[in-house]
Write an enzyme that holds these catalytic residues in place. Structure first.
Site, PDB file in Angstrom:
ATOM      1  N   MET A   1     -12.151   4.424   0.067  1.00  0.00           N
ATOM      2  CA  MET A   1     -12.744   4.598   1.393  1.00  0.00           C
ATOM      3  C   MET A   1     -13.437   5.951   1.350  1.00  0.00           C
ATOM      4  O   MET A   1     -12.997   6.934   1.973  1.00  0.00           O
ATOM      5  CB  MET A   1     -11.647   4.521   2.470  1.00  0.00           C
ATOM      6  CG  MET A   1     -11.179   3.085   2.698  1.00  0.00           C
ATOM      7  SD  MET A   1      -9.557   2.967   3.459  1.00  0.00           S
ATOM      8  CE  MET A   1      -8.533   3.122   2.002  1.00  0.00           C
TER       9      MET A   1
ATOM     10  N   MET B   1      -8.974   8.030   0.376  1.00  0.00           N
ATOM     11  CA  MET B   1      -9.745   8.365   1.587  1.00  0.00           C
ATOM     12  C   MET B   1     -10.304   9.779   1.462  1.00  0.00           C
ATOM     13  O   MET B   1      -9.634  10.664   0.919  1.00  0.00           O
ATOM     14  CB  MET B   1      -8.838   8.304   2.817  1.00  0.00           C
ATOM     15  CG  MET B   1      -8.154   6.957   2.993  1.00  0.00           C
ATOM     16  SD  MET B   1      -7.255   6.897   4.546  1.00  0.00           S
ATOM     17  CE  MET B   1      -6.449   5.306   4.388  1.00  0.00           C
TER      18      MET B   1
ATOM     19  N   MET C   1     -11.204  -6.280   5.751  1.00  0.00           N
ATOM     20  CA  MET C   1     -10.396  -5.334   6.535  1.00  0.00           C
ATOM     21  C   MET C   1     -10.022  -5.980   7.864  1.00  0.00           C
ATOM     22  O   MET C   1     -10.898  -6.464   8.599  1.00  0.00           O
ATOM     23  CB  MET C   1     -11.172  -4.039   6.811  1.00  0.00           C
ATOM     24  CG  MET C   1     -11.513  -3.195   5.587  1.00  0.00           C
ATOM     25  SD  MET C   1     -10.124  -2.698   4.563  1.00  0.00           S
ATOM     26  CE  MET C   1      -9.099  -1.820   5.741  1.00  0.00           C
TER      27      MET C   1
ATOM     28  N   SER D   1       0.854  -1.192   0.000  1.00  0.00           N
ATOM     29  CA  SER D   1       0.000   0.000   0.000  1.00  0.00           C
ATOM     30  C   SER D   1       0.886   1.237   0.000  1.00  0.00           C
ATOM     31  O   SER D   1       1.684   1.441   0.920  1.00  0.00           O
ATOM     32  CB  SER D   1      -0.878   0.018   1.250  1.00  0.00           C
ATOM     33  OG  SER D   1      -1.387   1.335   1.413  1.00  0.00           O
TER      34      SER D   1
ATOM     35  N   ASP E   1      -4.783   3.615  -1.691  1.00  0.00           N
ATOM     36  CA  ASP E   1      -5.828   3.894  -0.702  1.00  0.00           C
ATOM     37  C   ASP E   1      -6.391   5.303  -0.877  1.00  0.00           C
ATOM     38  O   ASP E   1      -5.721   6.288  -0.571  1.00  0.00           O
ATOM     39  CB  ASP E   1      -5.251   3.749   0.703  1.00  0.00           C
ATOM     40  CG  ASP E   1      -5.066   2.292   1.092  1.00  0.00           C
ATOM     41  OD1 ASP E   1      -6.044   1.526   0.982  1.00  0.00           O
ATOM     42  OD2 ASP E   1      -3.947   1.926   1.495  1.00  0.00           O
TER      43      ASP E   1
ATOM     44  N   ASP F   1      -6.529  -6.611   4.253  1.00  0.00           N
ATOM     45  CA  ASP F   1      -5.978  -5.255   4.317  1.00  0.00           C
ATOM     46  C   ASP F   1      -5.910  -4.777   5.762  1.00  0.00           C
ATOM     47  O   ASP F   1      -6.947  -4.580   6.404  1.00  0.00           O
ATOM     48  CB  ASP F   1      -6.859  -4.324   3.475  1.00  0.00           C
ATOM     49  CG  ASP F   1      -6.224  -2.966   3.266  1.00  0.00           C
ATOM     50  OD1 ASP F   1      -5.118  -2.730   3.769  1.00  0.00           O
ATOM     51  OD2 ASP F   1      -6.858  -2.132   2.587  1.00  0.00           O
TER      52      ASP F   1
ATOM     53  N   GLY G   1       1.298  -2.239   4.060  1.00  0.00           N
ATOM     54  CA  GLY G   1       1.855  -0.894   3.959  1.00  0.00           C
ATOM     55  C   GLY G   1       3.127  -0.785   4.772  1.00  0.00           C
ATOM     56  O   GLY G   1       4.245  -0.895   4.245  1.00  0.00           O
TER      57      GLY G   1
ATOM     58  N   GLY H   1      -8.578   3.700   7.557  1.00  0.00           N
ATOM     59  CA  GLY H   1      -8.268   5.113   7.746  1.00  0.00           C
ATOM     60  C   GLY H   1      -6.785   5.402   7.902  1.00  0.00           C
ATOM     61  O   GLY H   1      -6.324   6.452   7.487  1.00  0.00           O
ATOM     62  N   PHE H   2      -6.059   4.455   8.465  1.00  0.00           N
ATOM     63  CA  PHE H   2      -4.648   4.720   8.752  1.00  0.00           C
ATOM     64  C   PHE H   2      -3.808   3.465   8.558  1.00  0.00           C
ATOM     65  O   PHE H   2      -4.292   2.356   8.784  1.00  0.00           O
ATOM     66  CB  PHE H   2      -4.482   5.202  10.203  1.00  0.00           C
ATOM     67  CG  PHE H   2      -5.300   6.426  10.500  1.00  0.00           C
ATOM     68  CD1 PHE H   2      -4.848   7.691  10.150  1.00  0.00           C
ATOM     69  CD2 PHE H   2      -6.562   6.303  11.073  1.00  0.00           C
ATOM     70  CE1 PHE H   2      -5.622   8.820  10.389  1.00  0.00           C
ATOM     71  CE2 PHE H   2      -7.349   7.426  11.319  1.00  0.00           C
ATOM     72  CZ  PHE H   2      -6.882   8.692  10.968  1.00  0.00           C
ATOM     73  N   GLY H   3      -2.545   3.677   8.167  1.00  0.00           N
ATOM     74  CA  GLY H   3      -1.588   2.578   8.131  1.00  0.00           C
ATOM     75  C   GLY H   3      -1.048   2.326   9.536  1.00  0.00           C
ATOM     76  O   GLY H   3      -1.259   3.121  10.454  1.00  0.00           O
TER      77      GLY H   3
ATOM     78  N   GLY I   1      -2.491  -4.421   8.902  1.00  0.00           N
ATOM     79  CA  GLY I   1      -1.685  -5.146   9.881  1.00  0.00           C
ATOM     80  C   GLY I   1      -1.070  -6.435   9.370  1.00  0.00           C
ATOM     81  O   GLY I   1      -0.718  -7.309  10.162  1.00  0.00           O
TER      82      GLY I   1
ATOM     83  N   HIS J   1      -1.317  -1.294  -4.309  1.00  0.00           N
ATOM     84  CA  HIS J   1      -2.576  -0.963  -3.624  1.00  0.00           C
ATOM     85  C   HIS J   1      -2.615   0.536  -3.338  1.00  0.00           C
ATOM     86  O   HIS J   1      -1.694   1.100  -2.743  1.00  0.00           O
ATOM     87  CB  HIS J   1      -2.651  -1.766  -2.326  1.00  0.00           C
ATOM     88  CG  HIS J   1      -3.929  -1.640  -1.572  1.00  0.00           C
ATOM     89  ND1 HIS J   1      -5.062  -2.365  -1.882  1.00  0.00           N
ATOM     90  CD2 HIS J   1      -4.262  -0.883  -0.506  1.00  0.00           C
ATOM     91  CE1 HIS J   1      -6.037  -2.058  -1.032  1.00  0.00           C
ATOM     92  NE2 HIS J   1      -5.579  -1.149  -0.192  1.00  0.00           N
TER      93      HIS J   1
ATOM     94  N   HIS K   1      -8.492   1.117  -3.700  1.00  0.00           N
ATOM     95  CA  HIS K   1      -9.388   0.867  -2.562  1.00  0.00           C
ATOM     96  C   HIS K   1     -10.044   2.187  -2.178  1.00  0.00           C
ATOM     97  O   HIS K   1      -9.397   3.063  -1.609  1.00  0.00           O
ATOM     98  CB  HIS K   1      -8.535   0.309  -1.413  1.00  0.00           C
ATOM     99  CG  HIS K   1      -9.275   0.062  -0.144  1.00  0.00           C
ATOM    100  ND1 HIS K   1      -8.629  -0.185   1.045  1.00  0.00           N
ATOM    101  CD2 HIS K   1     -10.609   0.011   0.144  1.00  0.00           C
ATOM    102  CE1 HIS K   1      -9.518  -0.376   2.008  1.00  0.00           C
ATOM    103  NE2 HIS K   1     -10.734  -0.256   1.489  1.00  0.00           N
TER     104      HIS K   1
HETATM  105  C1  DX5 Z   1      -6.086   1.176   5.888  1.00  0.00           C
HETATM  106  C2  DX5 Z   1      -5.680   0.980   4.446  1.00  0.00           C
HETATM  107  C3  DX5 Z   1      -4.576  -0.001   4.295  1.00  0.00           C
HETATM  108  C4  DX5 Z   1      -3.302   0.417   4.963  1.00  0.00           C
HETATM  109  C5  DX5 Z   1      -2.579  -0.803   5.409  1.00  0.00           C
HETATM  110  O1  DX5 Z   1      -7.192   1.981   5.968  1.00  0.00           O
HETATM  111  O2  DX5 Z   1      -6.780   0.544   3.669  1.00  0.00           O
HETATM  112  O3  DX5 Z   1      -4.372  -0.350   2.937  1.00  0.00           O
HETATM  113  O4  DX5 Z   1      -2.454   1.155   4.133  1.00  0.00           O
HETATM  114  O5  DX5 Z   1      -1.466  -0.407   6.143  1.00  0.00           O
HETATM  115  P1  DX5 Z   1      -0.703  -1.375   7.132  1.00  0.00           P
HETATM  116  O6  DX5 Z   1      -0.212  -2.530   6.315  1.00  0.00           O
HETATM  117  O7  DX5 Z   1       0.388  -0.516   7.654  1.00  0.00           O
HETATM  118  O8  DX5 Z   1      -1.697  -1.808   8.174  1.00  0.00           O
HETATM  119 ZN    ZN Z   2      -6.417  -0.373   1.619  1.00  0.00          ZN
END
Ligand code: DX5
Ligand code: ZN
Length: 229
Positions: free
Chosen positions: A72, A41, A141, A12, A39, A176, A198, A146-148, A178, A37, A70
């Site tokens: 969001m 948002m 998910m 990502s 993202d 997607d 990510g 929302g966040f990496g 962790g 990937h 993706h």
């Molecule tokens: C979260 C995103 C993911 C995110 C994953 O909202 O959709 O794609 O980038 O990041 P990691 O791998 O760091 O959890």
């Molecule tokens: Zn994603």
């Protein structure tokens, strides 16, 4: 884009250097990424804001593999054609983003893209039961979007349920959130084939030390070897 259930690693670019997307995409692909990937948002469906269709269109020439977008965002439907024009190969919408996901998936396919449907952690597998012939990918998910860099939420029971509902349909199961060498084998064993990562791919590296990305991708892939999918 042909279909198979081999493990695919999809870094990502949410964890990439935002001032340097072109080189970051080239670096992860050279280092073994199978998909890229992206993202999107909107600061409304999720509490964070990234980029829109014009930025995604600018990424396109750098992506030689599969551009996996993706969304969001809510609503989705007014933007489908813009992401088709931007060159998305896969466009994924959240089932929670509006009341008419069936129509959304039809419109995504109608615009010439593969159609994905994403499920937040609180949404059950059964929510997509009547959508499986309209979709090319189900994104499970394993964090709240929302966040990496968030902690993995164990959704292996949901993945197993989906895998059995999908049967022999050509539908990918994507995970997607962790994903790292500790969690990847759990989801691969449960039946996932596309692993988004990510922070676990980008950590410790840069475009100037992209071999670190390669090492991180190899560690994730190696952790899934020997699992049954
Ligand atoms: C979260 C995103 C993911 C995110 C994953 O909202 O959709 O794609 O980038 O990041 P990691 O791998 O760091 O959890
Ligand atoms: Zn994603």
């Amino acid at each position: 884009m042909s279909f198979d259930r081999k493990i695919k690693i999809a870094p990502s670019i949410l964890s990439a250097d935002f001032a340097n997307f072109g080189q970051e995409i080239q670096a992860i692909e050279t280092q073994g990424a199978d998909w890229v990937h992206v993202d999107v948002m909107d600061g409304h469906f999720v509490p964070n804001l990234t980029f829109g269709p014009q930025a995604v269109k600018a990424f396109r020439p750098h992506v030689k593999t599969v551009m996996d977008v993706h969304l969001m965002i809510a609503p989705v439907d007014p933007y489908i054609n813009a992401y088709a024009d931007a060159g998305a190969d896969v466009l994924t919408a959240h089932i929670e983003a509006g009341p008419h996901i069936h129509r959304t998936l039809q419109a995504i396919r109608g615009a010439g893209m593969k159609a994905g449907v994403a499920l937040n952690p609180g949404t059950p597998a059964e929510a997509v039961e009547h959508l499986l012939d309209l979709t090319d990918l189900v994104c499970v998910m394993t964090v709240n979007p929302g966040f990496g860099g968030q902690k993995f939420i164990d959704m292996t029971a949901k993945i197993r349920r989906l895998r059995s509902m999908i049967g022999d349909r050509p539908v990918h199961i994507e995970i997607d959130g962790g994903v790292d060498p500790t969690t990847a084998p759990l989801v691969a064993e449960a039946g996932a084939d596309v692993l988004v990562a990510g922070s676990a791919v980008f950590k410790g590296g840069s475009v100037n030390t992209s071999e670190v990305y390669g090492e991180n991708i190899r560690k994730i892939r190696a952790s899934t070897e020997g699992t049954w999918t």
